[in-house]
Design a protein around this motif. Structure first.
Motif, PDB file in Angstrom:
ATOM      1  N   GLY A   2      78.841  19.495   2.186  1.00 22.95           N
ATOM      2  CA  GLY A   2      78.679  18.388   1.251  1.00 22.95           C
ATOM      3  C   GLY A   2      79.351  17.141   1.786  1.00 22.95           C
ATOM      4  N   ILE A   3      79.325  16.090   0.996  1.00 21.16           N
ATOM      5  CA  ILE A   3      79.959  14.837   1.383  1.00 21.16           C
ATOM      6  C   ILE A   3      81.439  14.924   1.044  1.00 21.16           C
ATOM      7  CG2 ILE A   3      80.012  12.352   1.000  1.00 21.16           C
ATOM      8  CD1 ILE A   3      77.071  12.561   0.171  1.00 21.16           C
ATOM      9  N   HIS A   4      82.284  14.625   2.008  1.00 24.15           N
ATOM     10  CA  HIS A   4      83.727  14.712   1.793  1.00 24.15           C
ATOM     11  C   HIS A   4      84.347  13.357   2.118  1.00 24.15           C
ATOM     12  CE1 HIS A   4      83.336  19.074   1.522  1.00 24.15           C
ATOM     13  NE2 HIS A   4      82.489  18.945   2.519  1.00 24.15           N
ATOM     14  N   ASP A   5      84.931  12.735   1.131  1.00 26.05           N
ATOM     15  CA  ASP A   5      85.623  11.471   1.351  1.00 26.05           C
ATOM     16  C   ASP A   5      86.796  11.385   0.392  1.00 26.05           C
ATOM     17  OD1 ASP A   5      84.780  10.211  -1.190  1.00 26.05           O
ATOM     18  OD2 ASP A   5      82.800  10.255  -0.274  1.00 26.05           O
ATOM     19  N   ALA A   6      87.600  10.373   0.570  1.00 28.99           N
ATOM     20  CA  ALA A   6      88.824  10.251  -0.237  1.00 28.99           C
ATOM     21  C   ALA A   6      88.600   9.531  -1.552  1.00 28.99           C
ATOM     22  CB  ALA A   6      89.889   9.498   0.570  1.00 28.99           C
ATOM     23  N   THR A   7      87.388   9.036  -1.785  1.00 26.55           N
ATOM     24  CA  THR A   7      87.111   8.273  -2.993  1.00 26.55           C
ATOM     25  C   THR A   7      87.093   9.189  -4.208  1.00 26.55           C
ATOM     26  OG1 THR A   7      85.742   6.778  -1.691  1.00 26.55           O
ATOM     27  CG2 THR A   7      85.513   6.674  -4.085  1.00 26.55           C
ATOM     28  N   LEU A   8      87.756   8.775  -5.254  1.00 30.30           N
ATOM     29  CA  LEU A   8      87.781   9.541  -6.493  1.00 30.30           C
ATOM     30  C   LEU A   8      87.643   8.565  -7.653  1.00 30.30           C
ATOM     31  CD1 LEU A   8      88.107  12.576  -7.139  1.00 30.30           C
ATOM     32  CD2 LEU A   8      90.480  12.110  -7.721  1.00 30.30           C
ATOM     33  N   MET A   9      86.555   8.699  -8.398  1.00 27.83           N
ATOM     34  CA  MET A   9      86.313   7.783  -9.512  1.00 27.83           C
ATOM     35  C   MET A   9      87.381   7.961 -10.591  1.00 27.83           C
ATOM     36  SD  MET A   9      82.978   9.600 -11.211  1.00 27.83           S
ATOM     37  CE  MET A   9      82.036   9.272  -9.713  1.00 27.83           C
ATOM     38  N   PRO A  10      87.612   6.913 -11.418  1.00 33.04           N
ATOM     39  CA  PRO A  10      88.686   6.961 -12.420  1.00 33.04           C
ATOM     40  C   PRO A  10      88.636   8.183 -13.336  1.00 33.04           C
ATOM     41  CG  PRO A  10      87.830   4.734 -12.228  1.00 33.04           C
ATOM     42  CD  PRO A  10      86.941   5.606 -11.384  1.00 33.04           C
ATOM     43  N   ALA A  11      87.424   8.619 -13.733  1.00 31.92           N
ATOM     44  CA  ALA A  11      87.315   9.747 -14.665  1.00 31.92           C
ATOM     45  C   ALA A  11      87.875  11.036 -14.080  1.00 31.92           C
ATOM     46  CB  ALA A  11      85.852   9.946 -15.061  1.00 31.92           C
ATOM     47  N   LEU A  12      87.867  11.136 -12.736  1.00 31.38           N
ATOM     48  CA  LEU A  12      88.333  12.362 -12.077  1.00 31.38           C
ATOM     49  C   LEU A  12      89.808  12.315 -11.707  1.00 31.38           C
ATOM     50  CD1 LEU A  12      85.332  13.099  -9.678  1.00 31.38           C
ATOM     51  CD2 LEU A  12      85.631  13.716 -12.081  1.00 31.38           C
ATOM     52  N   GLN A  13      90.481  11.268 -12.079  1.00 33.27           N
ATOM     53  CA  GLN A  13      91.891  11.126 -11.747  1.00 33.27           C
ATOM     54  C   GLN A  13      92.806  11.685 -12.832  1.00 33.27           C
ATOM     55  OE1 GLN A  13      92.591   7.022 -10.692  1.00 33.27           O
ATOM     56  NE2 GLN A  13      90.944   7.004  -9.179  1.00 33.27           N
ATOM     57  N   SER A  14      92.225  12.322 -13.841  1.00 32.33           N
ATOM     58  CA  SER A  14      93.009  12.930 -14.913  1.00 32.33           C
ATOM     59  C   SER A  14      93.723  14.175 -14.403  1.00 32.33           C
ATOM     60  CB  SER A  14      92.086  13.307 -16.086  1.00 32.33           C
ATOM     61  OG  SER A  14      92.754  14.165 -16.989  1.00 32.33           O
ATOM     62  N   PRO A  15      94.951  14.444 -14.877  1.00 29.29           N
ATOM     63  CA  PRO A  15      95.660  15.666 -14.471  1.00 29.29           C
ATOM     64  C   PRO A  15      94.980  16.933 -14.978  1.00 29.29           C
ATOM     65  CG  PRO A  15      96.855  14.523 -16.217  1.00 29.29           C
ATOM     66  CD  PRO A  15      95.774  13.594 -15.765  1.00 29.29           C
ATOM     67  N   TRP A  16      94.054  16.810 -15.948  1.00 27.72           N
ATOM     68  CA  TRP A  16      93.350  17.973 -16.465  1.00 27.72           C
ATOM     69  C   TRP A  16      92.125  18.336 -15.630  1.00 27.72           C
ATOM     70  CZ3 TRP A  16      95.874  20.849 -19.686  1.00 27.72           C
ATOM     71  CH2 TRP A  16      96.806  20.274 -20.558  1.00 27.72           C
ATOM     72  N   PHE A  17      91.704  17.437 -14.731  1.00 28.38           N
ATOM     73  CA  PHE A  17      90.501  17.674 -13.941  1.00 28.38           C
ATOM     74  C   PHE A  17      90.644  18.891 -13.029  1.00 28.38           C
ATOM     75  CE2 PHE A  17      88.414  16.636  -9.764  1.00 28.38           C
ATOM     76  CZ  PHE A  17      87.144  17.030 -10.141  1.00 28.38           C
ATOM     77  N   ALA A  18      91.727  18.943 -12.257  1.00 29.05           N
ATOM     78  CA  ALA A  18      91.921  20.047 -11.316  1.00 29.05           C
ATOM     79  C   ALA A  18      92.031  21.399 -12.027  1.00 29.05           C
ATOM     80  CB  ALA A  18      93.147  19.787 -10.444  1.00 29.05           C
ATOM     81  N   PRO A  19      92.869  21.554 -13.087  1.00 30.70           N
ATOM     82  CA  PRO A  19      92.930  22.855 -13.774  1.00 30.70           C
ATOM     83  C   PRO A  19      91.578  23.261 -14.355  1.00 30.70           C
ATOM     84  CG  PRO A  19      94.794  21.489 -14.400  1.00 30.70           C
ATOM     85  CD  PRO A  19      93.874  20.604 -13.610  1.00 30.70           C
ATOM     86  N   HIS A  20      90.839  22.284 -14.882  1.00 31.62           N
ATOM     87  CA  HIS A  20      89.528  22.578 -15.467  1.00 31.62           C
ATOM     88  C   HIS A  20      88.598  23.212 -14.440  1.00 31.62           C
ATOM     89  CE1 HIS A  20      85.638  22.032 -17.360  1.00 31.62           C
ATOM     90  NE2 HIS A  20      85.277  21.191 -16.397  1.00 31.62           N
ATOM     91  N   VAL A  21      88.459  22.600 -13.278  1.00 26.59           N
ATOM     92  CA  VAL A  21      87.532  23.096 -12.259  1.00 26.59           C
ATOM     93  C   VAL A  21      88.039  24.390 -11.622  1.00 26.59           C
ATOM     94  CG1 VAL A  21      86.360  22.545 -10.094  1.00 26.59           C
ATOM     95  CG2 VAL A  21      86.715  20.755 -11.802  1.00 26.59           C
ATOM     96  N   ILE A  22      89.325  24.449 -11.336  1.00 27.47           N
ATOM     97  CA  ILE A  22      89.885  25.632 -10.669  1.00 27.47           C
ATOM     98  C   ILE A  22      89.743  26.876 -11.550  1.00 27.47           C
ATOM     99  CG2 ILE A  22      92.025  26.689  -9.857  1.00 27.47           C
ATOM    100  CD1 ILE A  22      92.867  23.887  -8.880  1.00 27.47           C
ATOM    101  N   VAL A  23      90.055  26.747 -12.837  1.00 27.61           N
ATOM    102  CA  VAL A  23      89.929  27.887 -13.750  1.00 27.61           C
ATOM    103  C   VAL A  23      88.467  28.300 -13.888  1.00 27.61           C
ATOM    104  CG1 VAL A  23      90.173  28.572 -16.168  1.00 27.61           C
ATOM    105  CG2 VAL A  23      92.053  27.403 -15.021  1.00 27.61           C
TER     106      VAL A  23
END
Length: 280
Positions: A110-131
């Motif tokens: 896939g496309i891999h870059d360092a850009t992260l839109m504001p909506a994905l900068q929440s501390p809940w984003f990573a736990p949500h996807v990982i779980v």
């Protein structure tokens, strides 16, 4: 850490996981099962951590990055299930399925870059996807068991002569064990799926100001959760009628696939869903 380093970490991890799967079938080599599998997990996670540090964000945005986590969680779920219930086949399954996702990432990254839109900068984003990825790994194993049970049921039904009573009792014991495996995988996977939805609601509240909006992806997430809940109720209410329950489990996994990546290709989600960033 750069993406072209992935192949070295992936191959090393797969070799270690394959060794662990091999020794899972040898009763006296259990320490080697844990050592090899956990070492492989550490090697693979080292790459994920390196990507996280180099990109200055969790590698969770693109489909290629979520496949990284799925490839990692499959053997992790496998070693947990093996440790809890001693299912020898689970490590072989998790290694093979992880190999598939790793090959997809190698040949079609896939496309891999360092850009992260504001909506994905929440501390809940990573736990949500990982779980969620961990839940998907467990529910994928349960789906494989459902397929195995249905195929075996079809083969047995073609036998003209009834089996002797001793063989019938043995077959029934094996079937009950397989159903127990499937139920355990679904129950644990459903628990993590529920936590994933709760984390997602908290993330949505922080990112968009509301817990739930019936966005196309959220609608499919709710439908998937309800399908697995129906399966659990079917098994509790009519445990002997397992064939309809297994079919329901297969249908639930199809809904899960639609929730995970299929939603990105639906016309109703194009330009409307706030979750279509994963297709970029």
């Amino acid at each position: 850490m750069q993406w072209h380093h992935f192949i070295y970490f992936a191959i090393s991890s797969l070799i270690l996981w394959a060794i662990g799967a091999y020794y899972a079938f040898r009763e006296k080599r259990k320490p080697l099962v844990y050592l090899s599998t956990i070492l492989g997990l550490c090697v693979f996670f080292a790459f994920i951590l390196g990507m996280w540090i180099s990109q200055e964000r969790p590698p969770l945005r693109t489909m290629g990055e979520t496949r990284l986590w799925y490839s990692f969680f499959l053997p992790l779920a496998g070693i947990i299930v093996y440790s809890r219930w001693q299912y020898k086949w689970i490590l072989t399954f998790s290694t093979i399925l992880s190999t598939v996702f790793i090959c997809v990432n190698i040949f079609k990254p896939g496309i891999h870059d360092a850009t992260l839109m504001p909506a994905l900068q929440s501390p809940w984003f990573a736990p949500h996807v990982i779980v969620y990825m961990f839940a998907y790994a467990l529910l994928g194993a349960a789906t494989l068991m459902a397929l195995f049970i249905l195929i075996k049921k079809k083969k047995v039904s073609k036998i003209e002569n009834p089996l002797p009573e001793e063989e019938n009792n043995y077959e029934l014991s094996i079937l009950n064990s397989q159903l127990s495996i499937t139920d355990n995988l679904v129950n644990v996977g459903m628990s993590f799926l529920t936590f994933g939805m709760l984390f997602g609601a908290l993330w949505a509240k922080e990112a968009w100001g509301h817990y739930w909006s019936w966005d196309p992806k959220e609608t499919w997430a709710a439908a998937t959760w309800l399908c697995y809940l129906i399966y659990i109720h079917m098994r509790l209410v009519s445990p002997r009628k397992y064939v309809p329950a297994m079919i329901m489990l297969l249908f639930s996994f199809c809904c899960l696939q639609m929730c995970w990546w299929g939603i990105n290709y639906l016309p109703s989600a194009q330009g409307r869903s706030v979750h279509t960033y994963s297709a970029q």
